[in-house]
Design a protein around this motif. Structure first.
Motif, PDB file in Angstrom:
ATOM      1  N   LYS A  73     -17.631 -31.677   5.060  1.00  0.00           N
ATOM      2  CA  LYS A  73     -18.895 -31.187   4.516  1.00  0.00           C
ATOM      3  C   LYS A  73     -18.909 -31.525   3.028  1.00  0.00           C
ATOM      4  O   LYS A  73     -17.837 -31.651   2.401  1.00  0.00           O
ATOM      5  CB  LYS A  73     -18.999 -29.684   4.720  1.00  0.00           C
ATOM      6  CG  LYS A  73     -19.011 -29.300   6.194  1.00  0.00           C
ATOM      7  CD  LYS A  73     -19.547 -27.897   6.364  1.00  0.00           C
ATOM      8  CE  LYS A  73     -19.753 -27.574   7.831  1.00  0.00           C
ATOM      9  NZ  LYS A  73     -18.707 -26.704   8.392  1.00  0.00           N
ATOM     10  N   PRO A  74     -20.097 -31.649   2.420  1.00  0.00           N
ATOM     11  CA  PRO A  74     -20.167 -32.046   1.008  1.00  0.00           C
ATOM     12  C   PRO A  74     -19.278 -31.204   0.088  1.00  0.00           C
ATOM     13  O   PRO A  74     -18.536 -31.763  -0.731  1.00  0.00           O
ATOM     14  CB  PRO A  74     -21.649 -31.873   0.668  1.00  0.00           C
ATOM     15  CG  PRO A  74     -22.345 -32.142   1.960  1.00  0.00           C
ATOM     16  CD  PRO A  74     -21.440 -31.601   3.031  1.00  0.00           C
ATOM     17  N   VAL A  75     -19.322 -29.884   0.229  1.00  0.00           N
ATOM     18  CA  VAL A  75     -18.544 -29.042  -0.689  1.00  0.00           C
ATOM     19  C   VAL A  75     -17.046 -29.276  -0.480  1.00  0.00           C
ATOM     20  O   VAL A  75     -16.269 -29.413  -1.431  1.00  0.00           O
ATOM     21  CB  VAL A  75     -18.893 -27.543  -0.494  1.00  0.00           C
ATOM     22  CG1 VAL A  75     -17.991 -26.661  -1.353  1.00  0.00           C
ATOM     23  CG2 VAL A  75     -20.363 -27.307  -0.821  1.00  0.00           C
ATOM     24  N   GLU A  76     -16.687 -29.353   0.811  1.00  0.00           N
ATOM     25  CA  GLU A  76     -15.297 -29.648   1.167  1.00  0.00           C
ATOM     26  C   GLU A  76     -14.852 -30.971   0.541  1.00  0.00           C
ATOM     27  O   GLU A  76     -13.734 -31.101   0.045  1.00  0.00           O
ATOM     28  CB  GLU A  76     -15.256 -29.834   2.690  1.00  0.00           C
ATOM     29  CG  GLU A  76     -14.365 -28.919   3.482  1.00  0.00           C
ATOM     30  CD  GLU A  76     -14.444 -29.363   4.938  1.00  0.00           C
ATOM     31  OE1 GLU A  76     -13.428 -29.842   5.452  1.00  0.00           O
ATOM     32  OE2 GLU A  76     -15.542 -29.272   5.552  1.00  0.00           O
ATOM     33  N   SER A  77     -15.732 -31.948   0.587  1.00  0.00           N
ATOM     34  CA  SER A  77     -15.358 -33.279   0.097  1.00  0.00           C
ATOM     35  C   SER A  77     -15.102 -33.244  -1.408  1.00  0.00           C
ATOM     36  O   SER A  77     -14.187 -33.911  -1.899  1.00  0.00           O
ATOM     37  CB  SER A  77     -16.430 -34.316   0.447  1.00  0.00           C
ATOM     38  OG  SER A  77     -17.551 -34.185  -0.396  1.00  0.00           O
ATOM     39  N   ASN A  78     -15.891 -32.465  -2.123  1.00  0.00           N
ATOM     40  CA  ASN A  78     -15.661 -32.361  -3.563  1.00  0.00           C
ATOM     41  C   ASN A  78     -14.339 -31.665  -3.865  1.00  0.00           C
ATOM     42  O   ASN A  78     -13.660 -31.986  -4.837  1.00  0.00           O
ATOM     43  CB  ASN A  78     -16.821 -31.632  -4.243  1.00  0.00           C
ATOM     44  CG  ASN A  78     -17.961 -32.595  -4.552  1.00  0.00           C
ATOM     45  OD1 ASN A  78     -17.774 -33.813  -4.519  1.00  0.00           O
ATOM     46  ND2 ASN A  78     -19.134 -32.064  -4.828  1.00  0.00           N
ATOM     47  N   LYS A  79     -13.988 -30.714  -2.989  1.00  0.00           N
ATOM     48  CA  LYS A  79     -12.714 -30.025  -3.155  1.00  0.00           C
ATOM     49  C   LYS A  79     -11.565 -31.011  -2.886  1.00  0.00           C
ATOM     50  O   LYS A  79     -10.585 -31.070  -3.626  1.00  0.00           O
ATOM     51  CB  LYS A  79     -12.663 -28.843  -2.173  1.00  0.00           C
ATOM     52  CG  LYS A  79     -11.514 -27.908  -2.377  1.00  0.00           C
ATOM     53  CD  LYS A  79     -11.830 -26.541  -1.749  1.00  0.00           C
ATOM     54  CE  LYS A  79     -10.636 -25.608  -1.842  1.00  0.00           C
ATOM     55  NZ  LYS A  79      -9.661 -25.777  -0.755  1.00  0.00           N
ATOM     56  N   TRP A  80     -11.729 -31.794  -1.818  1.00  0.00           N
ATOM     57  CA  TRP A  80     -10.700 -32.779  -1.463  1.00  0.00           C
ATOM     58  C   TRP A  80     -10.534 -33.806  -2.589  1.00  0.00           C
ATOM     59  O   TRP A  80      -9.416 -34.197  -2.941  1.00  0.00           O
ATOM     60  CB  TRP A  80     -11.078 -33.475  -0.144  1.00  0.00           C
ATOM     61  CG  TRP A  80      -9.949 -34.305   0.415  1.00  0.00           C
ATOM     62  CD1 TRP A  80      -8.943 -33.883   1.237  1.00  0.00           C
ATOM     63  CD2 TRP A  80      -9.698 -35.702   0.165  1.00  0.00           C
ATOM     64  NE1 TRP A  80      -8.084 -34.921   1.523  1.00  0.00           N
ATOM     65  CE2 TRP A  80      -8.520 -36.047   0.882  1.00  0.00           C
ATOM     66  CE3 TRP A  80     -10.350 -36.689  -0.576  1.00  0.00           C
ATOM     67  CZ2 TRP A  80      -7.989 -37.339   0.871  1.00  0.00           C
ATOM     68  CZ3 TRP A  80      -9.820 -37.975  -0.591  1.00  0.00           C
ATOM     69  CH2 TRP A  80      -8.642 -38.287   0.124  1.00  0.00           C
ATOM     70  N   LEU A  81     -11.681 -34.192  -3.151  1.00  0.00           N
ATOM     71  CA  LEU A  81     -11.666 -35.144  -4.268  1.00  0.00           C
ATOM     72  C   LEU A  81     -10.827 -34.587  -5.420  1.00  0.00           C
ATOM     73  O   LEU A  81      -9.957 -35.270  -5.973  1.00  0.00           O
ATOM     74  CB  LEU A  81     -13.111 -35.409  -4.704  1.00  0.00           C
ATOM     75  CG  LEU A  81     -13.408 -36.343  -5.884  1.00  0.00           C
ATOM     76  CD1 LEU A  81     -14.765 -37.015  -5.678  1.00  0.00           C
ATOM     77  CD2 LEU A  81     -13.408 -35.643  -7.228  1.00  0.00           C
ATOM     78  N   GLU A  82     -11.092 -33.325  -5.731  1.00  0.00           N
ATOM     79  CA  GLU A  82     -10.406 -32.710  -6.853  1.00  0.00           C
ATOM     80  C   GLU A  82      -8.902 -32.572  -6.588  1.00  0.00           C
ATOM     81  O   GLU A  82      -8.081 -32.825  -7.468  1.00  0.00           O
ATOM     82  CB  GLU A  82     -11.015 -31.331  -7.115  1.00  0.00           C
ATOM     83  CG  GLU A  82     -11.045 -30.951  -8.566  1.00  0.00           C
ATOM     84  CD  GLU A  82     -11.964 -29.762  -8.787  1.00  0.00           C
ATOM     85  OE1 GLU A  82     -13.180 -29.915  -8.554  1.00  0.00           O
ATOM     86  OE2 GLU A  82     -11.450 -28.698  -9.166  1.00  0.00           O
TER      87      GLU A  82
END
Ligand SMILES: Cc1ncc(C[n+]2csc(CCOP(=O)(O)OP(=O)(O)O)c2C)c(N)n1
Lengths: 266, 357
Positions: free
Chosen positions: A234-243
């Motif tokens: 999910k978008p929010v998850e992806s930003n977390k994974w990115l970080e």
């Protein structure tokens, strides 16, 4: 008489514009997946073009990749380029029009795999252009295959058990490589995953456009981005994974900055 | 009369390019045409302030050509066979985006790395579409150093007229040989109008210009293809160039282009000396191909020989034009060997005896 909600909103819009589409961003619905960083990156580039008032002098190059249709959104003259060849195409334009602002907008597959030679040599020649490099650690357009920047153990459709170093080599830090070249004037790595980072990335792009005027070499802005669809998040998850995963390996910040004397006249 | 000089074919082309008002050249060295880039780096910028750049590869050069052409520049690249192979994706993009530009192939022997000696082995690649998709290049085949020079400006004019890439297909011998050449006047670069579709920066009074060959909806892609085919038809109607020598009374015709046509002419003279009524058809445009000229001749001759420096490529187009009306033979040498007139005379005599038998 009471006003309808629409009327109120309209009135509100007119009176208190907090945020609006940059004039050079066309009023079109973007084809990008929900949460994808491409949309934000497009927006900040066009905000800069607006703010500098350089729409008439700007030519963009978007090669094959998810952003191949950038010209559907950016209201500037643009050329679509073959996969990997954006900086060669941009060189052709810039050499004929040294006074124009020329930029490329390339994915990691484009810039750091199939187009590595063009990238290195354009920067080595110090072509006076801005290269915007969207690093999402995957091939978005073709459905999520391994990219040169895919992390060790990261799963993609062509590394179904995770990227194995012994077989597929290491994720390529091409931005650091390019910073070593004398032709590189300004090299920085940014992201668009948080409001603060978006602002920083925009500042970097502003520098990249502005410093073209100096004719002192290539400005290179990497934007570490996400690909929720092909990462399977999910978008929010992806930003977390990115970080948590991408940023430790691809740390944000300036890698090569011009000296004060260099930018005195900008 | 223009200025007369004794020049190599490659240098004559480079000089003609400067005089034709070239804005940019991008290229990568390869024998037997490196003199083009060498001459231009020496001469061009000083005289007309155009852009000359040695690229890192032919892949880069052709994409630089794409960018410059898309921005409305009068631009060219030159290479030889392996380099031209490397450019094919870019050439297809240029054809698809309908960008005018000039390409030069100084054909050497192949396949593979092959030899640096002259060849005509790239005929198929040049006229049948070396890259992907349904597209055509206008292909000009000079036979003299004079034509090497003349076809540069003519090529650009054709490219501009049809928004289509133009290829000059010559060979290593024409590139290297020296002949007298009459040069045209210097054109003023600043006087050439920049096309309205070029990406020179969006102004207030027009929509933004986009250079692309991407049309993802099949319906739209088909329409683009149909429009391209219409354009190609128009080129076929208007732009065929062919030279005929002694075809009126001929009972046998040699078809040959470029260097082979010079040999063919000698063969014709030798055979005429022995009383054989031999004529020569020299296609100057290899696409569009002078099929009509050949078809007309097929009404009254007994046979054709397609003389080529390859294993038999253009002969297919001769046969299509002749359409079974009489025998069509092929004679060719490969690998950089230039056929001697005497060996071709023997081939034609042999054909005569079979036809008359
Ligand atoms: C010569 C060539 N090879 C392969 C492709 C297929 N292809 C299109 S985009 C792409 C990769 C895109 O990845 P990237 O450059 O990282 O951009 P993204 O889509 O992730 O934004 C590939 C392999 C192509 N169009 N042309």
């Amino acid at each position: 008489m009471e006003k309808s909600i629409q009327e109120i909103e309209h009135h509100y819009d007119e009176m208190n514009i907090v945020c609006e589409r940059p004039a050079t961003l066309l009023d079109a619905r973007m084809h990008y997946c929900p949460g994808c960083g491409h949309g934000v990156a497009h927006r900040i580039i066009m905000e800069v073009v607006d703010e500098l008032g350089i729409q008439e002098q700007t030519v963009g190059v978007a090669p094959v990749g998810c952003s191949v249709f950038a010209y559907h959104y950016m209201n500037i003259d643009m050329q679509e380029a073959a996969h990997g060849r954006a900086t060669a195409v941009a060189t052709g334009i810039k050499r004929c029009y040294p006074d124009k602002y020329v930029f490329t907008y390339q994915g990691d597959g484009d810039l750091a795999a199939i187009g590595t030679a063009e990238t290195i040599h354009s920067v080595n020649r110090g072509e006076n252009m801005l290269i915007v490099f969207i690093n999402n650690a995957i091939y978005g357009m073709t459905g999520g295959q391994m990219a040169p920047t895919t992390l060790i153990n990261q799963k993609t459709s062509t590394t179904p058990y995770g990227r194995q170093q012994e077989v597929m080599g290491n994720p390529l830090k091409i931005t650091e490589m390019l910073a070593m070249l004398p032709g590189a004037f300004y090299v920085t790595r940014q992201a668009v995953n948080t409001p603060v980072n978006v602002r920083r990335a925009k500042k970097a792009i502003l520098n990249g456009f502005n410093w073209q005027k100096l004719n002192k070499g290539t400005c290179f802005v990497e934007i570490v981005s996400n690909c929720p669809t092909n990462w399977g998040m999910k978008p929010v998850e992806s930003n977390k994974w990115l970080e948590e995963n991408l940023l430790p390996f691809f740390p944000l910040g300036d890698i090569k900055v011009p000296s004060k004397e260099d930018i005195e006249h900008a | 009369m223009g200025e007369l000089r004794l020049m190599k074919g490659n240098e004559a082309m480079a000089e003609a390019a400067i005089r034709a008002g070239m804005d940019a050249y991008f290229g990568y060295p390869i024998t037997p045409q490196s003199e083009v880039l060498e001459y231009l780096t020496r001469e061009a910028y000083n005289r007309t302030q155009c852009a000359i750049l040695q690229a890192e590869s032919e892949v880069a050069s052709i994409n630089m050509v794409y960018g410059a052409a898309g921005a409305g520049a009068r631009v060219m690249t030159s290479s030889s066979s392996p380099g031209i192979s490397l450019m094919q994706e870019g050439i297809s993009y240029i054809a698809g985006a309908e960008l005018p530009c000039l390409l030069v192939n100084i054909n050497r022997g192949g396949p593979g790395l092959g030899t640096i000696q002259p060849s005509q082995g790239d005929y198929f690649q040049s006229v049948k579409g070396g890259g992907h998709g349904d597209y055509r290049l206008i292909v000009l085949a000079p036979a003299t150093v004079q034509e090497m020079a003349d076809f540069v400006q003519d090529g650009w004019d054709l490219a501009d007229k049809y928004r289509n890439p133009v290829l000059i297909l010559a060979d290593g011998a024409l590139g290297q040989m020296m002949e007298k050449v009459e040069l045209r006047e210097q054109l003023d670069r600043s006087k050439r109008p920049i096309p309205a579709w070029a990406t020179t920066g969006k102004t207030r009074n027009r929509e933004h210009n986009v250079i692309t060959s991407l049309f993802i909806q099949p319906e739209e892609m088909e329409q683009v293809n149909l429009r391209l085919q219409e354009k190609y038809k128009l080129i076929e109607q208007n732009e065929i160039r062919v030279q005929e020598i002694n075809t009126d009374d001929a009972d046998f015709i040699i078809v040959a282009y470029g260097l082979s046509a010079r040999i063919g002419r000698k063969v014709m003279e030798l055979l005429r000396g022995e009383g054989h009524k031999v004529g020569l058809i020299r296609p100057i445009t290899l696409w569009p191909y002078p099929s009509e000229t050949i078809a007309k001749a097929a009404e009254h001759v007994k046979g054709f020989l397609s003389l080529e420096m390859n294993a038999g490529q253009m002969v297919e187009d001769v046969r299509l034009a002749v359409n079974g009306r009489c025998p069509v033979g092929h004679y060719g040498r490969m690998g950089g060997i230039i056929p001697s007139p005497e060996e071709v005379v023997d081939v034609i005599k042999d054909m005569y005896s079979k036809i008359n038998h």
